[in-house]
Scaffold this active site. Structure first.
Site, PDB file in Angstrom:
ATOM      1  N   PHE A   1       9.595   4.662  15.478  1.00 21.75           N
ATOM      2  CA  PHE A   1       9.757   3.231  15.705  1.00 21.75           C
ATOM      3  C   PHE A   1       9.208   2.937  17.108  1.00 21.75           C
ATOM      4  O   PHE A   1       9.512   3.662  18.057  1.00 21.75           O
ATOM      5  CB  PHE A   1      11.234   2.851  15.615  1.00 21.75           C
ATOM      6  CG  PHE A   1      11.476   1.377  15.652  1.00 21.75           C
ATOM      7  CD1 PHE A   1      11.279   0.598  14.531  1.00 21.75           C
ATOM      8  CD2 PHE A   1      11.893   0.762  16.819  1.00 21.75           C
ATOM      9  CE1 PHE A   1      11.489  -0.772  14.561  1.00 21.75           C
ATOM     10  CE2 PHE A   1      12.104  -0.616  16.871  1.00 21.75           C
ATOM     11  CZ  PHE A   1      11.907  -1.388  15.746  1.00 21.75           C
TER      12      PHE A   1
ATOM     13  N   ASP B   1      17.012  10.449  16.771  1.00 15.65           N
ATOM     14  CA  ASP B   1      17.292   9.044  16.500  1.00 15.65           C
ATOM     15  C   ASP B   1      17.777   8.950  15.054  1.00 15.65           C
ATOM     16  O   ASP B   1      17.042   9.273  14.121  1.00 15.65           O
ATOM     17  CB  ASP B   1      16.020   8.214  16.703  1.00 15.65           C
ATOM     18  CG  ASP B   1      16.247   6.719  16.503  1.00 15.65           C
ATOM     19  OD1 ASP B   1      17.088   6.343  15.658  1.00 15.65           O
ATOM     20  OD2 ASP B   1      15.565   5.915  17.163  1.00 15.65           O
TER      21      ASP B   1
ATOM     22  N   TYR C   1      24.006  -1.481  13.036  1.00 18.42           N
ATOM     23  CA  TYR C   1      23.860  -2.718  12.271  1.00 18.42           C
ATOM     24  C   TYR C   1      23.125  -2.514  10.947  1.00 18.42           C
ATOM     25  O   TYR C   1      22.913  -3.480  10.202  1.00 18.42           O
ATOM     26  CB  TYR C   1      23.168  -3.810  13.097  1.00 18.42           C
ATOM     27  CG  TYR C   1      21.878  -3.395  13.769  1.00 18.42           C
ATOM     28  CD1 TYR C   1      20.685  -3.326  13.070  1.00 18.42           C
ATOM     29  CD2 TYR C   1      21.863  -3.079  15.126  1.00 18.42           C
ATOM     30  CE1 TYR C   1      19.513  -2.952  13.691  1.00 18.42           C
ATOM     31  CE2 TYR C   1      20.698  -2.713  15.763  1.00 18.42           C
ATOM     32  CZ  TYR C   1      19.529  -2.647  15.043  1.00 18.42           C
ATOM     33  OH  TYR C   1      18.369  -2.262  15.673  1.00 18.42           O
ATOM     34  N   LYS C   2      22.741  -1.294  10.634  1.00 16.04           N
ATOM     35  CA  LYS C   2      22.084  -1.034   9.354  1.00 16.04           C
ATOM     36  C   LYS C   2      23.133  -0.556   8.344  1.00 16.04           C
ATOM     37  O   LYS C   2      23.909  -1.359   7.823  1.00 16.04           O
ATOM     38  CB  LYS C   2      20.961  -0.021   9.540  1.00 16.04           C
ATOM     39  CG  LYS C   2      19.866  -0.467  10.517  1.00 16.04           C
ATOM     40  CD  LYS C   2      18.756   0.570  10.626  1.00 16.04           C
ATOM     41  CE  LYS C   2      17.782   0.253  11.741  1.00 16.04           C
ATOM     42  NZ  LYS C   2      17.040  -0.988  11.558  1.00 16.04           N
TER      43      LYS C   2
ATOM     44  N   ARG D   1       9.414  -2.490   1.593  1.00 15.65           N
ATOM     45  CA  ARG D   1      10.542  -1.578   1.821  1.00 15.65           C
ATOM     46  C   ARG D   1      11.785  -2.108   1.110  1.00 15.65           C
ATOM     47  O   ARG D   1      12.107  -3.288   1.197  1.00 15.65           O
ATOM     48  CB  ARG D   1      10.855  -1.426   3.305  1.00 15.65           C
ATOM     49  CG  ARG D   1       9.798  -0.772   4.142  1.00 15.65           C
ATOM     50  CD  ARG D   1      10.362  -0.331   5.499  1.00 15.65           C
ATOM     51  NE  ARG D   1      11.263  -1.321   6.071  1.00 15.65           N
ATOM     52  CZ  ARG D   1      12.050  -1.091   7.125  1.00 15.65           C
ATOM     53  NH1 ARG D   1      12.066   0.088   7.711  1.00 15.65           N
ATOM     54  NH2 ARG D   1      12.828  -2.049   7.610  1.00 15.65           N
TER      55      ARG D   1
END
Length: 426
Positions: free
Chosen positions: A145, A217, A242-243, A397
């Site tokens: 990312f 990560d 938050y995922k 996605r």
């Protein structure tokens, strides 16, 4: 790596003569996690497959946050730092996340953003390796990312180190870069674009064989699959909440500091919240013990306590159960896509090609499909109530959060995708 699958949800025994929609109903009927869906604020007419970007809202969170605002802040005010437990929230919530990433208590602290924690971890990792002056390289996931790459490059400049990008999907190439000059290796457990799951146990072992510090990560794996931080000897790790942990937009991230490194963990961002005696207001810094060294400034209490409330949905759930359903869901979705939008009909529809690995050991909890018309396809899917997301230029996605995504959701998403593709080729 070995993966656990469930007899009740595995698609290995799928009977292809029955309609996929009927099969979805059967799978939902025997899903041990099906009741968890009722704990979330979801619309019956929307299929939400974007939990790999923002998890759904647990239905009880608004009332809990209202209590924090109205009573704890509005009535108790400053007393809430002690009476409501605000001061200890970062490590208390960290201990609730710890089992989901395979960590014992006292090693996870919730604080700041993922980006800030990546900076802490990379610089602290460099300092852990600094006893050997030959270790001048920071190896970084070349497919990471972007922010991880930006932060790592800045950390390398600040510490006088060199960035070495390597694709972890090629373990041989990664191993070839490791050696006596390697200080820190920063890798993503799951690739955010493709959904590829990298081999954390084997790659961590390779990093340690080279005498370097392994930093992972976990943004796209925490809450979706077993991680095993302690079991596999990971040194440092960061992750967002938050995922798949459903903490809400911008909810604070977490930092894992293995117990064996805590006494030597030297944060590049020392703050009053990580001081051994914070209210002494001393001009000299003395770090507190344990993972609390990862704290910096005053905790963001509103979002932190929303996260704490959200974690209640994990009561009675094991991460192995979640992984079993994740694999079954993604298997089923891929089967539906192949049948509805592939095979003999492929000449009459826009093509989609899975880029997420078929092998369970290399798959996270999302499916990425390459499609030349991806932007317009996703726009039309969302308009029809199937919410995924887009990674330009050509990736669709779909994130499968096992606590609230059903097999019926997977089937509807695939059938709607096929309809949209057919329209574009009509």
């Amino acid at each position: 790596m070995s993966e656990t699958t469930s007899e009740t949800t595995s698609e290995t025994a799928y009977e292809g003569t029955r309609p996929l929609r009927e099969r979805a109903v059967e799978l939902d009927a025997v899903d041990p996690l099906a009741a968890k869906r009722d704990l979330f604020a979801l619309d019956d007419d929307v299929v939400y497959l974007d939990g790999n970007s923002l998890g759904a809202l647990p239905a009880h969170v608004p009332a809990r946050v209202a209590d924090v605002v109205q009573r704890q802040w509005g009535e108790l005010r400053i007393r809430s730092w002690t009476e409501s437990g605000w001061w200890t929230a970062p490590e208390r919530i960290g201990d609730r996340i710890a089992p989901l990433v395979g960590a014992a208590p006292g090693q996870v602290v919730v604080a700041d953003s993922t980006s800030v924690n990546v900076f802490k971890a990379v610089v602290a990792g460099v300092r852990l390796a600094s006893a050997d002056p030959r270790r001048t390289d920071v190896v970084v996931d070349a497919t990471t990312f972007p922010t991880d790459g930006y932060v790592a490059e800045s950390a390398a400049r600040l510490t006088g180190h060199r960035i070495v990008p390597v694709d972890p999907a090629d373990p041989a190439a990664l191993r070839a870069e490791l050696g006596p000059t390697t200080a820190v290796v920063l890798l993503n457990h799951v690739d955010f674009r493709s959904g590829r799951l990298h081999d954390l146990p084997a790659l961590t072992a390779a990093v340690h064989d080279a005498g370097a510090v392994a930093v992972w990560d976990l943004c796209h794996s925490a809450g979706a699959l077993p991680v095993g931080l302690d079991a596999h000897g990971v040194d440092l790790a960061v992750g967002c909440t938050y995922k798949y942990l459903n903490g809400g937009p911008g909810s604070p991230a977490f930092l894992y500091v293995a117990e064996r490194h805590q006494a030597a963990f030297d944060s590049p961002l020392p703050g009053w919240n990580s001081h051994a005696d914070p209210f002494a207001m001393s001009r000299d810094y003395a770090a507190v013990d344990g993972a609390r060294r990862g704290r910096v400034g005053t905790p963001d209490i509103l979002s932190m306590l929303a996260l704490e409330a959200a974690l209640d949905v994990w009561e009675g759930v094991t991460i192995e159960e979640v992984r079993a359903k994740s694999l079954a869901l993604t298997d089923f979705f891929l089967r539906c896509v192949a049948e509805y939008a592939g095979g003999a009909s492929v000449t009459s529809v826009a093509q989609v090609t899975p880029v997420t690995p078929a092998e369970h050991a290399a798959r996270g909890s999302q499916v990425a499909l390459r499609c030349g018309e991806a932007p317009v396809v996703m726009e039309r899917l969302i308009a029809r109530g199937v919410v995924g997301d887009l990674r330009r230029p050509d990736l669709l996605r779909f994130g499968f959060a096992p606590l609230y995504v059903s097999f019926a959701d997977a089937e509807r998403a695939a059938s709607t995708l096929a309809e949209v593709l057919a329209e574009l080729r009509a």
